[in-house]
Structures are given as C-alpha cells and as structure tokens.
Enzyme design. Sequence first.
Site, PDB file in Angstrom:
ATOM      1  N   ARG A  82       0.866  -1.181   0.000  1.00 41.25           N
ATOM      2  CA  ARG A  82       0.000   0.000   0.000  1.00 41.25           C
ATOM      3  C   ARG A  82       0.897   1.223   0.000  1.00 41.25           C
ATOM      4  NH1 ARG A  82      -2.326   3.182   4.758  1.00 41.25           N
ATOM      5  NH2 ARG A  82      -3.786   4.582   3.721  1.00 41.25           N
ATOM      6  N   TYR A 295      -4.268   2.064  15.811  1.00 39.82           N
ATOM      7  CA  TYR A 295      -3.069   2.240  16.632  1.00 39.82           C
ATOM      8  C   TYR A 295      -3.341   2.014  18.117  1.00 39.82           C
ATOM      9  CZ  TYR A 295      -0.548   3.556  12.504  1.00 39.82           C
ATOM     10  OH  TYR A 295       0.059   3.497  11.271  1.00 39.82           O
ATOM     11  N   GLU A 353      -3.265  -0.081   8.182  1.00 40.11           N
ATOM     12  CA  GLU A 353      -2.086   0.354   8.946  1.00 40.11           C
ATOM     13  C   GLU A 353      -2.191  -0.173  10.367  1.00 40.11           C
ATOM     14  OE1 GLU A 353      -1.164   4.573   9.162  1.00 40.11           O
ATOM     15  OE2 GLU A 353      -1.607   4.813   7.019  1.00 40.11           O
TER      16      GLU A 353
HETATM   17  C1  FCB Z   1      -1.192   7.369  10.608  1.00 39.49           C
HETATM   18  C2  FCB Z   1      -0.823   7.913   9.247  1.00 39.49           C
HETATM   19  C3  FCB Z   1       0.515   7.436   8.739  1.00 39.49           C
HETATM   20  C4  FCB Z   1       1.558   7.372   9.834  1.00 39.49           C
HETATM   21  C5  FCB Z   1       1.024   6.653  11.044  1.00 39.49           C
HETATM   22  C6  FCB Z   1       2.021   6.518  12.159  1.00 39.49           C
HETATM   23  O1  FCB Z   1      -2.128   8.199  11.215  1.00 39.49           O
HETATM   24  O2  FCB Z   1      -1.802   7.533   8.307  1.00 39.49           O
HETATM   25  O3  FCB Z   1       0.893   8.276   7.674  1.00 39.49           O
HETATM   26  O4  FCB Z   1       2.046   8.609  10.107  1.00 39.49           O
HETATM   27  O5  FCB Z   1      -0.116   7.293  11.522  1.00 39.49           O
END
Ligand code: FCB
Length: 440
Positions: A82, A295, A353
């Site tokens: 990606r 996250y 992510e």
């Molecule tokens: C997310 C972003 C990515 C990166 C990570 C740590 O919010 O999409 O670009 O900075 O955090």
Amino acid sequence: MVGGVGLLTGFPDGFEVGVSTAAYQIEGAIAEDGRGPSVWDTFSHTPGRIKNGDTGDVACDHYHRWPEDVALMADLGVDAYRFSIAWPRVQPTGSGALNRPGLDFYDRLVDALLERGIAALPTLFHWDLPQALEDQGGWLSRSTAERFAEYAGHVADRLGDRVHRWITLNEPVVHMADGYAFGGGAPGQALMFGALPVAHHQLLGHGLAVRALRERGATQVMITNNCSPVQPASDDEADVAAATLYDNFHNRLFNDPILLGAYPEFLESLLGDVIRDGDLAIISTPVDALGINYYNPMRIAASDSDLPFEQRPIEGVPTTAFGWPVVPDGLRDLLVGLRETYGSALPPIYITENGCSTDDGIGDSFRVDYLGGHLGALRQAIEAGVDVRGYYIWSLMDNFEWAEGYHQRFGLVHVDFETLERTPRDSYRWLQTALQERKS
Ligand code: FCB
C-alpha cells in the site's frame, strides 16, 4: 532470533499481508520532474512546525531508490504494497494539465511490483494536497471534492489496466483534525469546529472518486478510516457522554455516511447547509471493503475547556516510543464493535495500517511483540466472525513522521537519514520467516 513461526497460521486462505507507506513520508524529490508544491512542503518549511526543522525534501529518497525498496519487499515476501500517489506529482496545481513524468514514476513502480508478484494498493490522497488547491480553500471548499474525483479518474486512466484496487482517502478524520481543527499538521489551520466542512467535502470527494474509479473498471474500492474503540475514563455520566461524543466525531462521522448513508443526527445539524441534496447518496456509493488504521484505543473524560472531551492516559500498559499505549485487544474489540454497529452494512475489512515506533535500533523486539500481539487479536476477531481480508504494517521503512520529523521510527527496515542506507530490522526477519513458512 526465533523467527515468526506460526504467526500466520489460522488466518483464512488468501489473507493478505502487506506493508504501507505514503508519498510525502518517503519520496523526497519534491521539485523534480515537474512536481508541484503540496501543503506539506509549505508547512514543513514554516519555521517551528516540525521537530528539528525536518522536511520531506529528501525523506527516504524513494523517488530514486524505489528499485531497492521493491527488492526489500520482494525479499520480505509480502503479498501487497500500500503506497500513496502524490497528487502534486501527477497534477501539479490540482486541476488541469497532467504531469506525465509524475505518472510515469507510478507506472514504473506498479510494473516492478507486479513483476515481483506484489499486489499494488494505491491510496489516492494521503494528505499532500497541491498547494494551489489549498490557496483556493483546500478541503474547506466543495470544489476540492470535484477536483479530487477528476484526479482519481486521470490516475486510473493511466494505471487502471494493471491496478484494479484503490483506496480513495487516508484517515479523513486525522486530516480534518490535524490539518484544519488544531493545526498540528498541514495546512496548519486551527478552526476547531469550523473544520467540520472538511469532513463532508472529503467524504464527498471519496464518493465521487468511487464512481470515477468504477467507471474505469476498478473491482475493489475502499476508503481508509482511522478508528479507535473509545472508553469513558469513569462511570461518571459526564465522562460516558463525553466518550460517546468523541466516538461520534472520531469514528461515526466518517463511517456512518459511507456505510449507512446518514450522519449521526447532531452532526448533520452542525454541518447544516454544507450538505446539499444528493450528497449522501454519492457518499454512500457502495464500497467493496473498508480500510481501517488501528493504533490504540482512546480513554475519554468530560472537559470544560474549548472542547467538551479530553484524552486520558490508559494505565498499566506498555507505550511505544511515541507514548502511544499498546493495547492489542483494542483491535479485536474495535472490529467486533464495528460488526455489532453496522451488521450486514459492514463490508470486508482490511487493516491498512498498524505498527509502532521504537527506539531500540535494529534489534526491535518491542516491534516484534507489538505486531505479534496485534496479529493474535486480529485472529480472534476473525474467529468471532468478522470478515477481515488483510493486514498491512505501518511501515516498510522509517520515514518522515509528519510533525515529528524523522524522530519517530516505524520501519521494519531501519533508514539512516544521513546515508539513506536501509537495514532490515529483526522484525523484518521475523515476518520474513512467517511468510516463508506460510508459503511452504
Ligand atoms: C497514521 C498515518 C501514517 C503514519 C502513522 C504513524 O495516522 O496515516 O501516515 O504517520 O499514523
């Protein structure tokens, strides 16, 4: 070091493991081959905005070193990559003439990925708006949504014979909050609730782009939302209400209109006549999948400051170098919660992510534990019946971490920002072993 043996067992057939990056964070070459300036160029060159005065001028120099980076991914053995396409590289002023050398760059990248058996999953907007569009109001202006869909169509005209899967926007909530509400990211406006039209215009741009991409044969279109499970800091009524409010602004503002075709009621009234007839039908054009960046969970309390809510620390868990709490179960809870909220309206999910910053050098056992824990939580969500099709690690390599500059390192691959030398970390070897084991 023991490799990632067994890490990927128990995931469904075809479950995709990939890595993620974004253009401004890795490419550099900001003034080369006709690229126009973006809001992040302007912002990072404004004194005081970025830690140590860092900029993305060179970043990982991926614009020149991409063959090495593709080779790193091929050796790692990932299924997919990606990456994002820099709008100002392809269309320097955000409208009108295209910049052929910019498109050629992505064309070569896609070919190289496909030759190595790596699927390409481009994101069309990862926050680097052409500065010329910002000068006309940026995402506060409705016309930016239309320009975005045109640009998406141009990119698909060029790459659509080989690329059939697209992500429209990355984390519209973070772009609205950092870029326009609080000002910690480009374009650096601090409008507080005045930033809300940015949500609607991004969503409109997404919906229009879904249609433009489908007209050009796309088979899988999604948006990537940053989602967090939200917990109240206490049982106190005010904290519970604040947590619900936060959940609405962070999660539901961006998921509901796409999946249900409606905003939560109070947000619809706040948006008022920013919403025009027919907009919600465009925004809810069915997507084939939902991208989720996870996250950490959020713990929220009531506040009587400028905002009605505030973030509280989550106690008793490890924190990343960034200070973010490590709560793998939050990923499972988030996914199970989404299925409860949206039921059959929830499309298949890709985690686009997940990852952590560390400062433990090449021997990054912290990252190995982090990723292992989150993959375990993801397996539990799948066992609980949530349809998750893939997991993309942020990030392939250390890069320009926005306002933190080069200070936060998220890579499976270490980058020396003096020499630009890439060195795989232990986590890279660990994942490589797991991917090899899965193939055997
Ligand atoms: C997310 C972003 C990515 C990166 C990570 C740590 O919010 O999409 O670009 O900075 O955090």
